[in-house]
Design a protein around this motif. Sequence first.
Motif, PDB file in Angstrom:
ATOM      1  N   UNK A   1      32.786   3.595  62.105  1.00  0.00           N
ATOM      2  CA  UNK A   1      32.498   2.419  61.286  1.00  0.00           C
ATOM      3  C   UNK A   1      31.459   2.760  60.227  1.00  0.00           C
ATOM      4  N   UNK A   2      31.380   1.929  59.200  1.00  0.00           N
ATOM      5  CA  UNK A   2      30.320   2.072  58.212  1.00  0.00           C
ATOM      6  C   UNK A   2      29.060   1.445  58.783  1.00  0.00           C
ATOM      7  N   UNK A   3      27.931   2.147  58.759  1.00  0.00           N
ATOM      8  CA  UNK A   3      26.721   1.647  59.409  1.00  0.00           C
ATOM      9  C   UNK A   3      26.207   0.329  58.840  1.00  0.00           C
TER      10      UNK A   3
ATOM     11  N   UNK B   1      34.054  -5.258  62.365  1.00  0.00           N
ATOM     12  CA  UNK B   1      35.146  -4.313  62.150  1.00  0.00           C
ATOM     13  C   UNK B   1      35.917  -4.678  60.887  1.00  0.00           C
ATOM     14  N   UNK B   2      36.011  -5.970  60.595  1.00  0.00           N
ATOM     15  CA  UNK B   2      36.705  -6.417  59.390  1.00  0.00           C
ATOM     16  C   UNK B   2      36.059  -5.831  58.137  1.00  0.00           C
ATOM     17  N   UNK B   3      34.756  -5.691  58.129  1.00  0.00           N
ATOM     18  CA  UNK B   3      34.040  -5.099  57.001  1.00  0.00           C
ATOM     19  C   UNK B   3      34.459  -3.647  56.808  1.00  0.00           C
ATOM     20  N   UNK B   4      34.545  -2.874  57.886  1.00  0.00           N
ATOM     21  CA  UNK B   4      34.971  -1.478  57.791  1.00  0.00           C
ATOM     22  C   UNK B   4      36.416  -1.393  57.312  1.00  0.00           C
ATOM     23  N   UNK B   5      37.270  -2.247  57.840  1.00  0.00           N
ATOM     24  CA  UNK B   5      38.674  -2.270  57.420  1.00  0.00           C
ATOM     25  C   UNK B   5      38.779  -2.584  55.928  1.00  0.00           C
ATOM     26  N   UNK B   6      38.000  -3.544  55.469  1.00  0.00           N
ATOM     27  CA  UNK B   6      38.000  -3.926  54.056  1.00  0.00           C
ATOM     28  C   UNK B   6      37.539  -2.771  53.170  1.00  0.00           C
ATOM     29  N   UNK B   7      36.477  -2.082  53.582  1.00  0.00           N
ATOM     30  CA  UNK B   7      35.984  -0.937  52.795  1.00  0.00           C
ATOM     31  C   UNK B   7      37.002   0.187  52.740  1.00  0.00           C
ATOM     32  N   UNK B   8      37.691   0.430  53.853  1.00  0.00           N
ATOM     33  CA  UNK B   8      38.714   1.467  53.860  1.00  0.00           C
ATOM     34  C   UNK B   8      39.893   1.090  52.956  1.00  0.00           C
ATOM     35  N   UNK B   9      40.210  -0.196  52.892  1.00  0.00           N
ATOM     36  CA  UNK B   9      41.327  -0.666  52.065  1.00  0.00           C
ATOM     37  C   UNK B   9      40.993  -0.626  50.576  1.00  0.00           C
ATOM     38  N   UNK B  10      39.699  -0.681  50.246  1.00  0.00           N
ATOM     39  CA  UNK B  10      39.261  -0.694  48.851  1.00  0.00           C
ATOM     40  C   UNK B  10      38.221   0.396  48.615  1.00  0.00           C
ATOM     41  N   UNK B  11      38.649   1.651  48.620  1.00  0.00           N
ATOM     42  CA  UNK B  11      37.683   2.745  48.457  1.00  0.00           C
ATOM     43  C   UNK B  11      37.056   2.720  47.064  1.00  0.00           C
TER      44      UNK B  11
END
Length: 156
Positions: free
Chosen positions: A21-23, A28-38
């Motif tokens: 995860x991003x620290x 988890x939704x925040x990490x998923x969102x960041x991965x979807x929008x690099x």
Amino acid sequence: MDIEGYTLSSDNQSVVLSLDVYPECDTLACTIERDANPPAHNGQVYDSLMVRHWDHWNDDKVRHLFSAKLADKVITDVKDITPQWQTDVPAKPFSGMEEVAISPDGTKVVFSAKVKAPDNAWSTNFDLFEVAIEGGSIRNLTEANKAWDAAPQFLR
């Protein structure tokens, strides 16, 4: 998200999962969102060693442990039990779920990990840490031992 590993409690009522995860993300939704929008850039700034561990470059993510109750063999909710675990040396401090054990009564999790230190690139000091399966403060069980403490197990 990819589940890096998991272990079940002895009564099969709880599971501990390993996720990257991003620290700075609280969910988890925040990490998923960041991965979807690099981000548009692909540069990386490193301010400590290790920037590479074995066969991969360390990225912005850290490996955290999450716990969940199992209801009809379905995970219904996960809780980050290592939310303040910000070690980045290596960023993925758990080599696998053989480094994680759940107590026989299902109330505690013990894991082996490396903490951030200036000498991490040449140190083999891993420690055993204990945290409640519901989360809370993390206690270093082997701080005095400056050697490798690994593969925790509970006697049954």
